[in-house]
Design a protein around this motif. Structure first.
Motif, PDB file in Angstrom:
ATOM      1  N   UNK A 280       1.010  -1.086  -0.086  1.00 58.87           N
ATOM      2  CA  UNK A 280      -0.177  -0.177   0.108  1.00 58.87           C
ATOM      3  C   UNK A 280       0.823   1.266   0.044  1.00 58.87           C
ATOM      4  N   UNK A 281       1.911   1.361   1.107  1.00 61.54           N
ATOM      5  CA  UNK A 281       2.957   2.581   0.885  1.00 61.54           C
ATOM      6  C   UNK A 281       3.577   2.472  -0.385  1.00 61.54           C
ATOM      7  N   UNK A 282       3.857   1.542  -1.094  1.00 60.87           N
ATOM      8  CA  UNK A 282       4.531   1.452  -2.415  1.00 60.87           C
ATOM      9  C   UNK A 282       3.785   2.277  -3.441  1.00 60.87           C
ATOM     10  N   UNK A 283       2.401   2.170  -3.359  1.00 60.14           N
ATOM     11  CA  UNK A 283       1.811   2.691  -4.478  1.00 60.14           C
ATOM     12  C   UNK A 283       1.228   4.099  -4.061  1.00 60.14           C
ATOM     13  N   UNK A 284       1.407   4.454  -2.743  1.00 63.51           N
ATOM     14  CA  UNK A 284       1.325   5.879  -2.147  1.00 63.51           C
ATOM     15  C   UNK A 284       2.415   6.723  -2.679  1.00 63.51           C
ATOM     16  N   UNK A 292      -5.583   1.889 -11.740  1.00 63.17           N
ATOM     17  CA  UNK A 292      -4.644   1.075 -11.573  1.00 63.17           C
ATOM     18  C   UNK A 292      -4.066   1.177 -10.012  1.00 63.17           C
ATOM     19  N   UNK A 293      -3.601   2.349  -9.689  1.00 69.18           N
ATOM     20  CA  UNK A 293      -3.155   2.588  -8.196  1.00 69.18           C
ATOM     21  C   UNK A 293      -4.218   2.145  -7.325  1.00 69.18           C
ATOM     22  N   UNK A 294      -5.313   2.757  -7.357  1.00 67.52           N
ATOM     23  CA  UNK A 294      -6.470   2.867  -6.363  1.00 67.52           C
ATOM     24  C   UNK A 294      -7.101   1.433  -6.322  1.00 67.52           C
ATOM     25  N   UNK A 295      -6.905   0.676  -7.441  1.00 67.41           N
ATOM     26  CA  UNK A 295      -7.429  -0.882  -7.480  1.00 67.41           C
ATOM     27  C   UNK A 295      -6.646  -1.593  -6.850  1.00 67.41           C
ATOM     28  N   UNK A 296      -5.160  -1.430  -6.976  1.00 64.35           N
ATOM     29  CA  UNK A 296      -4.288  -2.087  -6.015  1.00 64.35           C
ATOM     30  C   UNK A 296      -4.620  -1.859  -4.528  1.00 64.35           C
ATOM     31  N   UNK A 297      -4.571  -0.638  -4.272  1.00 69.67           N
ATOM     32  CA  UNK A 297      -4.575  -0.240  -2.932  1.00 69.67           C
ATOM     33  C   UNK A 297      -5.683  -1.081  -2.269  1.00 69.67           C
ATOM     34  N   UNK A 298      -6.885  -0.778  -2.943  1.00 66.31           N
ATOM     35  CA  UNK A 298      -8.373  -1.494  -2.388  1.00 66.31           C
ATOM     36  C   UNK A 298      -7.990  -2.832  -2.118  1.00 66.31           C
ATOM     37  N   UNK A 299      -7.216  -3.623  -3.058  1.00 71.39           N
ATOM     38  CA  UNK A 299      -7.203  -5.089  -2.903  1.00 71.39           C
ATOM     39  C   UNK A 299      -6.201  -5.356  -1.932  1.00 71.39           C
ATOM     40  N   UNK A 300      -5.256  -4.623  -1.754  1.00 69.81           N
ATOM     41  CA  UNK A 300      -4.276  -4.956  -0.561  1.00 69.81           C
ATOM     42  C   UNK A 300      -5.154  -4.552   0.698  1.00 69.81           C
ATOM     43  N   UNK A 301      -5.626  -3.721   0.724  1.00 62.50           N
ATOM     44  CA  UNK A 301      -6.566  -3.455   2.160  1.00 62.50           C
ATOM     45  C   UNK A 301      -7.591  -4.520   2.469  1.00 62.50           C
ATOM     46  N   UNK A 302      -8.165  -5.063   1.122  1.00 62.86           N
ATOM     47  CA  UNK A 302      -9.202  -6.074   1.318  1.00 62.86           C
ATOM     48  C   UNK A 302      -8.286  -7.421   2.069  1.00 62.86           C
ATOM     49  N   UNK A 303      -7.235  -7.759   1.702  1.00 58.09           N
ATOM     50  CA  UNK A 303      -6.376  -8.782   2.071  1.00 58.09           C
ATOM     51  C   UNK A 303      -6.060  -8.483   3.409  1.00 58.09           C
ATOM     52  N   UNK A 304      -5.514  -7.139   3.638  1.00 62.46           N
ATOM     53  CA  UNK A 304      -4.826  -6.734   5.152  1.00 62.46           C
ATOM     54  C   UNK A 304      -6.150  -7.262   6.121  1.00 62.46           C
ATOM     55  N   UNK A 305      -7.268  -6.543   5.815  1.00 63.84           N
ATOM     56  CA  UNK A 305      -8.385  -6.723   6.802  1.00 63.84           C
ATOM     57  C   UNK A 305      -8.991  -8.082   6.930  1.00 63.84           C
ATOM     58  N   UNK A 306      -8.757  -9.135   5.859  1.00 66.26           N
ATOM     59  CA  UNK A 306      -8.931 -10.198   5.966  1.00 66.26           C
ATOM     60  C   UNK A 306      -8.009 -11.179   6.944  1.00 66.26           C
ATOM     61  N   UNK A 307      -6.834 -10.671   6.843  1.00 66.03           N
ATOM     62  CA  UNK A 307      -5.625 -11.232   7.583  1.00 66.03           C
ATOM     63  C   UNK A 307      -5.758 -10.671   8.984  1.00 66.03           C
ATOM     64  N   UNK A 308      -6.301  -9.407   9.259  1.00 63.74           N
ATOM     65  CA  UNK A 308      -6.243  -8.939  10.616  1.00 63.74           C
ATOM     66  C   UNK A 308      -6.906  -7.702  10.476  1.00 63.74           C
ATOM     67  N   UNK A 309      -7.951  -7.410  11.507  1.00 65.26           N
ATOM     68  CA  UNK A 309      -9.110  -6.320  11.371  1.00 65.26           C
ATOM     69  C   UNK A 309      -8.173  -5.096  12.126  1.00 65.26           C
ATOM     70  N   UNK A 310      -8.242  -4.180  11.652  1.00 67.91           N
ATOM     71  CA  UNK A 310      -7.841  -2.749  12.314  1.00 67.91           C
ATOM     72  C   UNK A 310      -8.974  -1.784  11.979  1.00 67.91           C
ATOM     73  N   UNK A 311      -9.456  -0.928  12.882  1.00 65.99           N
ATOM     74  CA  UNK A 311     -10.482   0.192  12.613  1.00 65.99           C
ATOM     75  C   UNK A 311      -9.742   1.218  11.614  1.00 65.99           C
TER      76      UNK A 311
END
Lengths: 391, 115
Positions: A280-284, A292-311
């Motif tokens: 995510x930081x890379x895309x930033x 492309x940038x925001x689609x990648x960021x969104x999918x990385x956040x989806x994965x991140x939340x599936x792995x570990x929830x944080x508000x």
């Protein structure tokens, strides 16, 4: 170094020698000027003082020298190995000692700052916005705990690395975040915290037994974040939002370094939260808004939340969702989060409603203002509110 | 909060069972976004797993049949565990499943509270 040599039981003696060395330095350097190699000078003086201390202290020699990591024969001069490798090894051993699960994570950070980074109690108190007393107690209790549990400072074994690496990484990341997101206005100190966290993480990256993918990913993440450090605040210490940052202030060397370590991290099959956050930081580090940038960021956040929830990740994901799937959908999703005690929640909703329904946006921003704690956050919100009223 | 099982039943026998790469691409994003949205509400108990299309069905007399089809042609395509306060909420979440658009049937079951 000295703790490594003496063992955790003699942490105070090690600290005394070090502060004594710095005292000598101040005296000598103010009279004679700076030596050619100040670091070398400090190490040599510390070495001599250690030698004297060990000689003088017969009790130490008789009772405790058996504990020394260097099996120096009794009475013989002790030789301090000051090679870069030994210094790195001893610091590595200390990181794993400080991150012993027997002490709480906040104590681990305080102790790491104190023992490994050389920050004073007052400085640490400033960084955590708390009193000197609290930190003093925290550090001492942690030291007592380590002594009580008779933790040995030694090179971590492979199984210890596997067991404890996660805690170590958490501590280093917390340390970095304390500097990066700190509410403290003390800018130089904040940068120091980040730099120290990066220095210690780099030690892990450079040691082949600890250079695991997650470690490389964390280091990459730190590089990407740190690359924007200069652009994040103005001279008055006010926060500058991402979209308003002057990207010429972004540090390209750090971005390149981050990219290198993120590639290093891409081996093996285990995906850590650091990998995703680094992604995510890379895309930033690409300022331009591309689908492309925001689609990648969104999918990385989806994965991140599936792995570990944080508000915070949940809120950031919703922002990325607005960029890819549109604001209407993002508002529906954001309202499901119901993080009603979080000021980021209301400022996100304010942001999403802006230009759709400015009245609603204003209501959200005002709710955020009642929840904001730091003066920098409040100032930023007030600025946003007044520009919204003017528009 | 209760735990609910969301079972996605699909017709694995039809020609759509093996979608083209473009169809795959187009279906992955809505699915990922749906799961991400559940996780963002801290309502995902376990990450979803992918299940193979082989499968075995065991019957009363211990006969084992290849293929995941129990009686009708639809069979389990995906499983996930979520948290919700009641059936209404769980159903609302399940309605977001994008596979519904492609003809899947989604079943919601509440876990029995442990005594």
């Amino acid at each position: 170094m000295l703790c490594y040599l003496f063992g955790i039981e003699h942490i105070e003696q090690a600290e005394d020698i070090v502060s004594d060395t710095f005292l000598s330095a101040t005296e000598s350097w103010s009279l004679k000027g700076l030596p050619e190699n100040p670091t070398g000078w400090l190490y040599t003086v510390a070495k001599n003082k250690t030698r004297n201390y060990l000689k003088r202290n017969t009790l130490f020699e008789q009772k405790l020298s058996a504990d020394l990591n260097y099996n120096a024969p009794q009475g013989e001069e002790i030789d301090l190995d000051l090679s870069i490798k030994n210094i790195a090894d001893s610091q590595l051993a200390m990181i794993f000692t400080v991150c012993n699960p027997c002490i709480s994570s906040e104590s681990q950070i305080a102790l790491a700052l104190n023992l490994l980074c050389g920050f004073g109690i007052q400085e640490i108190a400033d960084a955590f916005l708390t009193s000197k007393d609290v930190i003093y107690k925290r550090v001492n209790r942690a030291k007592e705990k380590l002594k009580e549990s008779q933790i040995k400072i030694q090179q971590p074994t492979l199984s210890e690395i596997n067991d404890r690496l996660e805690t170590v990484l958490t501590t280093l990341y917390l340390l970095f975040s304390e500097g990066y997101y700190s509410t403290s206005q003390n800018i130089p100190l904040r940068k120091d915290l980040c730099a120290e966290a990066m220095r210690l993480t780099q030690l892990l990256v450079e040691n082949e037994t600890t250079a695991k993918p997650a470690v490389n990913a964390l280091f990459a993440l730190m590089c990407f974040h740190a690359s924007r450090f200069e652009a994040r605040t103005n001279e008055q210490g006010e926060i500058i939002l991402y979209q308003d940052q002057d990207e010429t202030l972004w540090n390209q060397d750090l971005i390149d370094q981050g990219t290198y370590y993120l590639n290093q991290a891409s081996i093996g099959t285990k995906l850590s939260t650091y990998h995703l956050e680094a992604g995510i930081a890379y895309w930033h580090t690409h300022k331009e808004d591309t689908p492309e940038k925001w689609e990648n960021i969104l999918q990385l956040y989806n994965h991140l939340l599936i792995l570990e929830y944080s508000p915070i990740a949940a809120l950031n994901r919703t922002f990325a969702l607005a960029k890819t799937n549109g604001k209407q959908e993002a508002i529906r999703e954001a309202e499901k989060l119901k993080l009603t005690d979080n000021y980021f929640y209301y400022s996100l909703l304010g942001n999403l409603y802006t230009n759709l329904d400015n009245n609603k946006a204003l209501i959200q921003y005002e709710k955020a203002l009642t929840l904001a704690k730091s003066s920098a956050d409040k100032a930023l919100l007030l600025k946003t509110i007044s520009s919204l009223i003017d528009s | 909060m209760n735990e609910f099982l969301i079972v996605i039943h699909r017709d694995l026998t039809s020609k759509d069972a093996t979608p083209s790469p473009e169809q795959m691409q187009a279906s992955i994003k809505p699915f990922q976004d749906w799961i991400g949205g559940i996780a963002a509400q801290n309502k995902l108990v376990n990450p979803p797993k992918r299940w193979d299309l082989g499968g075995r069905v065991i019957k009363q007399n211990n006969t084992v049949i290849n293929g995941p089809y129990a009686e009708i042609k639809e069979s389990v395509g995906g499983l996930l565990l979520i948290r919700a306060s009641d059936y209404d909420e769980a159903v609302e979440i399940a309605k977001g499943c994008p596979v519904l658009k492609w003809g899947a049937v989604v079943e919601v079951r509440m876990a029995m509270p442990t005594a």
